[in-house]
Design an enzyme around this catalytic site. Structure first.
Site, mmCIF file in Angstrom:
data_model
loop_
_atom_site.group_PDB
_atom_site.id
_atom_site.type_symbol
_atom_site.label_atom_id
_atom_site.label_comp_id
_atom_site.label_asym_id
_atom_site.label_seq_id
_atom_site.Cartn_x
_atom_site.Cartn_y
_atom_site.Cartn_z
ATOM 1 C CG ASN A 136 51.112 36.253 43.869
ATOM 2 O OD1 ASN A 136 51.975 37.097 43.673
ATOM 3 N ND2 ASN A 136 51.414 34.973 44.066
ATOM 4 C CG HIS A 137 48.099 41.964 42.118
ATOM 5 N ND1 HIS A 137 48.101 42.374 40.807
ATOM 6 C CD2 HIS A 137 46.813 41.783 42.447
ATOM 7 C CE1 HIS A 137 46.868 42.443 40.368
ATOM 8 N NE2 HIS A 137 46.049 42.083 41.342
#
Ligand code: C5P
Length: 224
Positions: free
Chosen positions: A30-31
């Protein structure tokens, strides 16, 4: 170290994303930038705490005076946290991937579209690190703090999360604006008996304020 409101306190923090391998060259992730967790580690160290920072892959330099343990997967993150106990306070800031590919191939997968059907990926559930540490009978940190990102009904969802995870505080993040990956955060601090809405402020400032709260809770002299 040795000076400050948190001297003698061992703080364990998770930060960043986890990375879940599919094969030697591919992963699910994920970011998460790790910024908020790193800022909290720095703020606690600045108050004299002995800090262990368990971090997924991020592009940040480790804060001064912090013991950095680098991991990739959620399962490695859980093991690193358990290995770092006992701790007085645990702060779970990491964006742990809830799922991982059920099998990580040891050789690069051949997934070119030669067949008519798209390849399927089977997933397995990752451990919930916050819940696991919150529910420890032996070595449960005295203060366990989770994070929650919500877009609406922030307090209600955060309060439900507090109960579900078994932690002591939740820092609820209002992500309805544009705080994701940004420099600022808008949070509500939820405890069993109160909620405190903080104004929108820099992630460093959130960290400093949280460090002061932690010092007050653990019986330091710099609380407020
Ligand atoms: O359930 P949710 O992912 O919204 O909960 C967020 C909180 O739980 C964060 O503090 C996060 O670090 C923690 N968490 C965890 N392990 C997971 C999932 C979330 O420690 N597998």
């Amino acid at each position: 170290q040795g000076q400050g409101a948190l001297s003698g306190v061992h703080a364990l923090i998770t930060a960043g994303p986890t990375r879940e391998p599919l094969d030697p060259v591919r992963y699910l992730s994920n970011h998460s930038s790790g910024r908020q967790g790193y800022a909290i580690a720095a703020a606690l160290a600045a108050q004299g705490a002995d800090v262990t920072l368990v971090s997924g892959p991020v592009a940040l330099a480790p804060p001064r005076g912090v013991t950095l343990v680098k991991i990739e997967t959620a399962r490695q993150m859980l093991k690193a946290c358990e290995d770092a106990l006992p701790a007085d306070v645990f702060i779970s800031v990491a964006a742990v991937a809830d799922w991982r590919p059920a099998r990580a191939a040891t050789k690069k997968l051949k997934i070119k579209a030669t067949d008519a059907e798209a390849p399927a990926m089977e997933l397995a559930e990752n451990p919930d690190i916050l819940k696991t540490l919150s529910n420890k009978r032996k070595n449960r940190p005295r203060l366990v703090i989770g994070f929650a990102a919500e877009t609406h009904d922030v307090e209600d969802y955060a309060r439900a999360k507090l109960a579900r995870k078994g932690c002591d505080w939740i820092v609820a993040n209002d992500v309805s604006g544009d705080v994701m990956g940004g420099a600022e955060n808008e949070v509500v601090l939820i405890t069993h008996d109160q909620s405190e809405r903080w104004p929108r402020m820099g992630k460093e400032e959130v960290a400093t304020r949280l460090a002061r709260k932690i010092a007050a809770e653990l019986g330091g002299d710099d609380g407020g």
